[in-house]
Motif scaffolding. Structure first.
Motif, short mmCIF file in Angstrom:
data_model
loop_
_atom_site.label_atom_id
_atom_site.label_comp_id
_atom_site.label_asym_id
_atom_site.label_seq_id
_atom_site.Cartn_x
_atom_site.Cartn_y
_atom_site.Cartn_z
N SER A 1 32.06 -4.35 14.82
CA SER A 1 31.07 -5.06 15.73
C SER A 1 31.44 -5.18 17.14
CB SER A 1 31.36 -6.65 15.28
OG SER A 1 30.47 -7.48 15.97
N ASP B 1 34.12 -5.09 10.11
CA ASP B 1 33.66 -6.49 10.28
C ASP B 1 32.57 -6.34 11.07
OD1 ASP B 1 34.14 -5.60 12.96
OD2 ASP B 1 35.69 -7.15 13.57
N GLY B 2 31.73 -5.44 11.47
CA GLY B 2 30.34 -5.25 12.03
C GLY B 2 29.13 -5.40 10.87
N LYS B 3 28.07 -5.74 11.24
CA LYS B 3 27.01 -5.94 10.34
C LYS B 3 26.48 -4.56 10.00
CE LYS B 3 22.24 -7.44 10.79
NZ LYS B 3 22.26 -8.11 9.20
N GLY B 4 25.78 -4.52 8.80
CA GLY B 4 25.06 -3.44 8.34
C GLY B 4 25.64 -3.03 7.01
N LYS B 5 26.61 -3.55 6.52
CA LYS B 5 27.23 -2.62 5.10
C LYS B 5 26.27 -2.90 3.92
CE LYS B 5 30.57 -5.56 5.91
NZ LYS B 5 30.47 -5.98 7.41
N THR B 6 25.86 -4.13 3.77
CA THR B 6 24.79 -4.38 2.92
C THR B 6 23.42 -3.60 3.10
OG1 THR B 6 25.87 -6.46 1.97
CG2 THR B 6 23.50 -5.83 1.31
N THR B 7 23.19 -3.69 4.43
CA THR B 7 21.93 -3.01 4.65
C THR B 7 21.81 -1.56 4.47
OG1 THR B 7 21.96 -4.64 6.54
CG2 THR B 7 20.00 -3.23 6.47
N GLU C 1 29.37 -6.35 -1.84
CA GLU C 1 30.40 -7.36 -1.67
C GLU C 1 31.69 -7.14 -2.51
OE1 GLU C 1 29.59 -8.19 0.94
OE2 GLU C 1 27.38 -8.94 1.09
N LYS D 1 26.61 -12.75 -3.65
CA LYS D 1 25.47 -13.39 -3.59
C LYS D 1 24.95 -13.86 -4.93
CE LYS D 1 24.77 -10.67 0.23
NZ LYS D 1 24.34 -9.35 0.90
N PHE E 1 25.63 -14.60 16.18
CA PHE E 1 26.04 -15.67 15.83
C PHE E 1 27.08 -16.20 16.91
CE2 PHE E 1 26.16 -15.10 10.94
CZ PHE E 1 24.82 -15.04 10.97
N ILE F 1 16.26 -10.21 8.85
CA ILE F 1 17.50 -9.65 9.63
C ILE F 1 18.62 -9.85 9.10
CG2 ILE F 1 18.90 -9.29 11.77
CD1 ILE F 1 16.08 -8.51 12.25
N GLU F 2 19.03 -10.98 8.36
CA GLU F 2 19.91 -11.45 7.78
C GLU F 2 19.93 -11.56 6.16
OE1 GLU F 2 23.04 -11.56 9.17
OE2 GLU F 2 22.77 -11.53 11.21
N ARG G 1 33.71 -6.21 3.62
CA ARG G 1 34.81 -6.19 4.71
C ARG G 1 36.26 -5.92 3.94
NH1 ARG G 1 33.40 -10.82 9.48
NH2 ARG G 1 31.27 -10.65 9.17
N TYR H 1 34.94 -8.09 -1.21
CA TYR H 1 35.33 -9.37 -1.13
C TYR H 1 36.01 -10.25 -2.06
CZ TYR H 1 32.25 -9.72 3.21
OH TYR H 1 31.76 -9.57 4.58
N HIS I 1 27.40 -9.73 18.06
CA HIS I 1 26.94 -10.42 17.13
C HIS I 1 26.05 -11.66 17.51
CE1 HIS I 1 25.59 -12.04 13.11
NE2 HIS I 1 26.05 -10.85 12.54
P1 ATP Z 1 24.10 -7.06 6.40
O1 ATP Z 1 23.72 -7.80 4.72
O2 ATP Z 1 23.26 -7.77 7.33
O3 ATP Z 1 24.19 -5.80 6.16
P2 ATP Z 1 27.04 -6.78 6.08
O4 ATP Z 1 26.68 -6.80 4.70
O5 ATP Z 1 27.41 -5.92 6.88
O6 ATP Z 1 25.62 -7.34 6.88
P3 ATP Z 1 28.75 -9.21 5.46
O7 ATP Z 1 30.17 -9.00 5.69
O8 ATP Z 1 28.40 -8.94 4.05
O9 ATP Z 1 27.90 -8.30 6.42
O10 ATP Z 1 28.49 -10.56 6.09
C1 ATP Z 1 27.48 -11.42 5.43
C2 ATP Z 1 26.77 -12.12 6.86
O11 ATP Z 1 27.81 -11.99 7.96
C3 ATP Z 1 25.68 -11.51 7.17
O12 ATP Z 1 24.59 -12.48 7.36
C4 ATP Z 1 25.82 -10.82 8.60
O13 ATP Z 1 24.69 -10.54 9.36
C5 ATP Z 1 27.07 -11.83 9.18
N1 ATP Z 1 27.95 -10.70 9.99
C6 ATP Z 1 28.29 -9.54 9.90
N2 ATP Z 1 28.87 -9.03 10.85
C7 ATP Z 1 29.12 -10.21 11.71
C8 ATP Z 1 29.83 -10.46 12.81
N3 ATP Z 1 30.45 -9.56 13.41
N4 ATP Z 1 29.86 -11.69 13.36
C9 ATP Z 1 29.19 -12.78 12.87
N5 ATP Z 1 28.68 -12.57 11.34
C10 ATP Z 1 28.48 -11.16 11.00
#
Ligand code: ATP
Ligand code: MG
Length: 189
Positions: free
Chosen positions: A172, A24-30, A121, A53, A177, A187-188, A154, A124, A175
């Motif tokens: 996470s 659930d944390g950020k960074g998967k796509t990055t 994704e 997307k 948000f 960043i996003e 996720r 999802y 975050h």
């Molecule tokens: P990114 O694309 O920045 O690497 P991600 O692929 O890990 O993020 P996703 O699960 O695909 O994240 O979610 C898409 C959006 O949700 C992104 O804009 C991301 O910043 C946001 N997001 C990710 N983690 C969290 C969190 N813990 N709380 C709120 N928003 C989040």
């Protein structure tokens, strides 16, 4: 000619990895984009298919278009229609788009045109019921052994986790948000 031969031999020896970025944390796509750039820099041919997307412009899309124009060997195709809301029944058009994207993924994996394929994704798409775990499983079964396959999103399904060689769970701790800070360009997106 020599280079082509060396590349072919390298491919024969390669052990294609099944890589999963979940949690659930950020960074998967990055992180997947980071891998794509590294692989491309090493001469690999990289295809990125985005399941959720859609057609909007993102930093990664622009960057990859520039790389593609410079040297080729890399492509990003946004194939989704956006997120469906949690608890909402997925729309037929979203399902159709996801199924078409999965079919494209299967064809491209088989084509011999790519050394790395990223399904951004895709988790999802399974989670929201746009495609089934079995449909994803069938694609994994037929993956050529030398192609690296990266799946992000996720809540990766159990079947994917069972098959994967490399799993990273983004967790996470904080975050922006949550503090009401809106999505920042670069960043996003
Ligand atoms: P990114 O694309 O920045 O690497 P991600 O692929 O890990 O993020 P996703 O699960 O695909 O994240 O979610 C898409 C959006 O949700 C992104 O804009 C991301 O910043 C946001 N997001 C990710 N983690 C969290 C969190 N813990 N709380 C709120 N928003 C989040
Ligand atoms: Mg993502």
């Amino acid at each position: 000619m020599e280079m082509e031969k060396a590349r072919r031999e390298e491919r024969m020896e390669r052990h294609g990895l099944l890589i999963v970025h979940t949690g659930d944390g950020k960074g998967k796509t990055t992180a997947a984009m980071g891998l794509a750039v590294r692989a491309w820099g090493d001469g690999l041919r990289v295809l990125i298919l985005q399941f959720i997307k859609g057609g909007w412009q993102t930093g990664e899309r622009h960057a990859i278009e520039v790389l593609a124009r410079a040297e080729g060997r890399i492509e990003l195709r946004p194939l989704g229609l956006g997120f469906t809301r949690k608890g909402e029944k997925p729309k037929e058009e979203h399902k159709r788009a996801a199924k078409a994207a999965l079919k494209m993924a299967a064809n491209e994996l088989q084509s011999g045109r790519w050394d790395m394929v990223i399904l951004d994704e895709v988790n999802y798409a399974v989670r929201f019921g746009l495609i089934t775990e079995e449909e994803l499983g069938a694609l994994l079964e037929r993956r050529p052994p030398e192609v690296h396959l990266v799946c992000t999103g996720r809540a990766a399904c159990p079947l994917l986790l069972e098959r994967a060689d490399l799993i990273t769970e983004m967790r996470s701790l904080r975050h922006p948000f949550a503090a009401g800070i809106k999505a920042q360009k670069g960043i996003e997106f």
